[in-house]
Write a protein that holds these residues in place. Structure first.
Motif, PDB file in Angstrom:
ATOM      1  N   ASP A 119       0.834  -1.190   0.000  1.00 29.19           N
ATOM      2  CA  ASP A 119       0.000   0.000   0.000  1.00 29.19           C
ATOM      3  C   ASP A 119       0.871   1.243   0.000  1.00 29.19           C
ATOM      4  O   ASP A 119       2.103   1.167  -0.074  1.00 29.19           O
ATOM      5  N   GLU A 120       0.232   2.408   0.103  1.00 24.61           N
ATOM      6  CA  GLU A 120       0.970   3.668   0.005  1.00 24.61           C
ATOM      7  C   GLU A 120       1.915   3.911   1.175  1.00 24.61           C
ATOM      8  O   GLU A 120       2.784   4.785   1.111  1.00 24.61           O
TER       9      GLU A 120
ATOM     10  N   TYR B 117      -9.402  -5.606   0.903  1.00 21.20           N
ATOM     11  CA  TYR B 117     -10.304  -4.528   0.506  1.00 21.20           C
ATOM     12  C   TYR B 117     -11.659  -5.047   0.046  1.00 21.20           C
ATOM     13  O   TYR B 117     -12.479  -4.270  -0.457  1.00 21.20           O
TER      14      TYR B 117
ATOM     15  N   GLU C 122     -15.416   0.882  -1.700  1.00 14.93           N
ATOM     16  CA  GLU C 122     -13.963   1.056  -1.626  1.00 14.93           C
ATOM     17  C   GLU C 122     -13.439   1.409  -3.015  1.00 14.93           C
ATOM     18  O   GLU C 122     -14.071   1.093  -4.033  1.00 14.93           O
TER      19      GLU C 122
ATOM     20  N   VAL D  15      -9.790   0.903  -5.136  1.00  5.49           N
ATOM     21  CA  VAL D  15      -8.438   0.341  -5.155  1.00  5.49           C
ATOM     22  C   VAL D  15      -7.775   0.762  -6.468  1.00  5.49           C
ATOM     23  O   VAL D  15      -8.237   0.394  -7.553  1.00  5.49           O
TER      24      VAL D  15
ATOM     25  N   ARG E 148       1.946   7.144  -2.418  1.00  2.00           N
ATOM     26  CA  ARG E 148       1.561   8.015  -1.299  1.00  2.00           C
ATOM     27  C   ARG E 148       1.305   9.441  -1.787  1.00  2.00           C
ATOM     28  O   ARG E 148       0.328  10.090  -1.381  1.00  2.00           O
TER      29      ARG E 148
ATOM     30  N   LYS F  82      -1.944   9.557  -3.710  1.00  2.00           N
ATOM     31  CA  LYS F  82      -3.088   9.477  -2.797  1.00  2.00           C
ATOM     32  C   LYS F  82      -3.334  10.831  -2.133  1.00  2.00           C
ATOM     33  O   LYS F  82      -4.496  11.261  -2.013  1.00  2.00           O
TER      34      LYS F  82
ATOM     35  N   SER G  64      -9.651   8.549   3.230  1.00  2.00           N
ATOM     36  CA  SER G  64      -8.290   8.012   3.268  1.00  2.00           C
ATOM     37  C   SER G  64      -8.274   6.541   3.648  1.00  2.00           C
ATOM     38  O   SER G  64      -7.385   5.789   3.229  1.00  2.00           O
ATOM     39  N   ASP G  65      -9.271   6.114   4.439  1.00  2.00           N
ATOM     40  CA  ASP G  65      -9.345   4.711   4.841  1.00  2.00           C
ATOM     41  C   ASP G  65     -10.013   3.838   3.788  1.00  2.00           C
ATOM     42  O   ASP G  65      -9.950   2.609   3.871  1.00  2.00           O
TER      43      ASP G  65
ATOM     44  N   TRP H 235      -9.822   4.633   0.184  1.00  2.00           N
ATOM     45  CA  TRP H 235      -9.207   4.738  -1.148  1.00  2.00           C
ATOM     46  C   TRP H 235      -7.753   4.322  -1.017  1.00  2.00           C
ATOM     47  O   TRP H 235      -6.968   4.954  -0.321  1.00  2.00           O
ATOM     48  N   HIS H 236      -7.373   3.271  -1.719  1.00  2.00           N
ATOM     49  CA  HIS H 236      -6.078   2.631  -1.539  1.00  2.00           C
ATOM     50  C   HIS H 236      -5.255   2.714  -2.829  1.00  2.00           C
ATOM     51  O   HIS H 236      -5.783   2.476  -3.919  1.00  2.00           O
TER      52      HIS H 236
ATOM     53  N   LEU I 176      -1.933   1.177  -4.580  1.00  2.00           N
ATOM     54  CA  LEU I 176      -1.053   0.027  -4.425  1.00  2.00           C
ATOM     55  C   LEU I 176       0.039  -0.021  -5.487  1.00  2.00           C
ATOM     56  O   LEU I 176      -0.121   0.495  -6.601  1.00  2.00           O
TER      57      LEU I 176
END
Length: 281
Positions: free
Chosen positions: A59-60, A70, A112, A114, A128, A131, A144-145, A147-148, A150
């Motif tokens: 992840d970021e 997810y 969600e 991803v 990061r 994001k 922020s929790d 949207w991921h 990778l």
């Protein structure tokens, strides 16, 4: 300078070509004028196919995560991009963010998101930064929790892209990717339920797709969007063949439009004159 070709066909290939670094000075083309780098590139609709949720990514923050982390509770919007792409990869995320911004649904609550880089060279640091940009734009609490962003190695990326029908090519000579533009929606169980092509996604369609996916409903195939990006050749001082055809088409449409406008204005003037003459009698 880049040119853009955009239209809809039921059986066309959705693709775009650009990448890191400058555009190539020249490109081999097929007999129909299509760059060879775009052969085999596109997004196939693998509706109802199961995503390989056991794949491992970072992840970021650089932490190891499993794709299944997810899934299980909410539908998931999946976007395949690469973070250092200077052009339409950003437009894919811009279009997605713009659509989500109009929805009553919130990322992290009802669904969600991803985002996965298909460039194995990219790092968690790049993820990061990307994001930060989009969370700042979206501005919803808890986003922020939900949207991921990778990154992963080539083996995992290949398995994911194959599973969703995302066919792309990398040209080491020009350091460019050729790839399609679009997003997918998957059910909470990881079944592919909907495909959206291009760089803009109608909020109503996105909402309905999320509702259907949340109920594990699989959508129907949609027309693919043919989206090609081609370069201006500064050495030759001209556009590539695909863009040149589009310029000719656009020029012809402009001329036709001008002629029709002129005829309409003349007709309108004549009608006003006849109406005026009738009034004097």
């Amino acid at each position: 300078m880049f040119g853009l070709l955009l239209f809809s066909l039921p059986v066309s290939v959705s693709a775009q070509a650009w990448g890191q670094g400058p555009p190539p000075m020249s490109s081999e083309t097929t007999s129909d004028g299509k760059p060879r780098m775009l052969e085999g590139v596109g997004i196939d609709q693998k509706l109802d196919a199961q995503l390989p949720l056991d794949l491992m990514f970072k992840d970021e923050t650089g932490a190891q995560v499993r794709l299944s982390d997810y899934f299980g509770k909410r539908p998931v919007v999946l976007a395949l991009v690469y973070y250092s792409c200077p052009m339409l990869c950003n437009q894919v995320l811009n279009g997605l963010t713009g659509s989500m911004d109009t929805l009553a649904f919130d990322v992290g609550k009802e669904f969600e998101v991803v985002t996965v880089s298909f460039d194995p060279r990219e790092t968690a640091e790049l993820a990061r930064e990307k994001k930060k940009t989009y969370i700042k734009w979206y501005k919803r609490p808890g986003a922020s929790d939900g949207w991921h962003f990778l990154t992963g190695d080539k083996h995992e990326i290949d398995k994911l892209t194959e599973a969703v029908g995302f066919r792309y090519r990398y040209d080491p000579a020009t350091n460019q990717f050729a790839h399609g533009s679009g997003i997918m929606i998957a059910t909470p169980q990881g079944k592919l339920a909907r495909y959206f092509y291009g760089i803009e996604y109608a909020p109503r369609d996105l909402k309905l797709g999320l509702i259907d996916a949340s109920e594990s409903k699989i959508g129907s195939p949609v027309d693919k969007l043919l989206l090609l990006c081609y370069h201006y050749d500064p050495a030759a001082g001209k556009y590539g063949p695909i863009v040149m055809n589009m310029i000719r088409l656009g020029g012809g449409a402009t001329v036709i439009g001008f002629v029709l406008l002129t005829l309409w204005m003349r007709r309108r003037t004549a009608m006003h004159k006849r109406a005026g003459a009738g009034g004097t009698l």
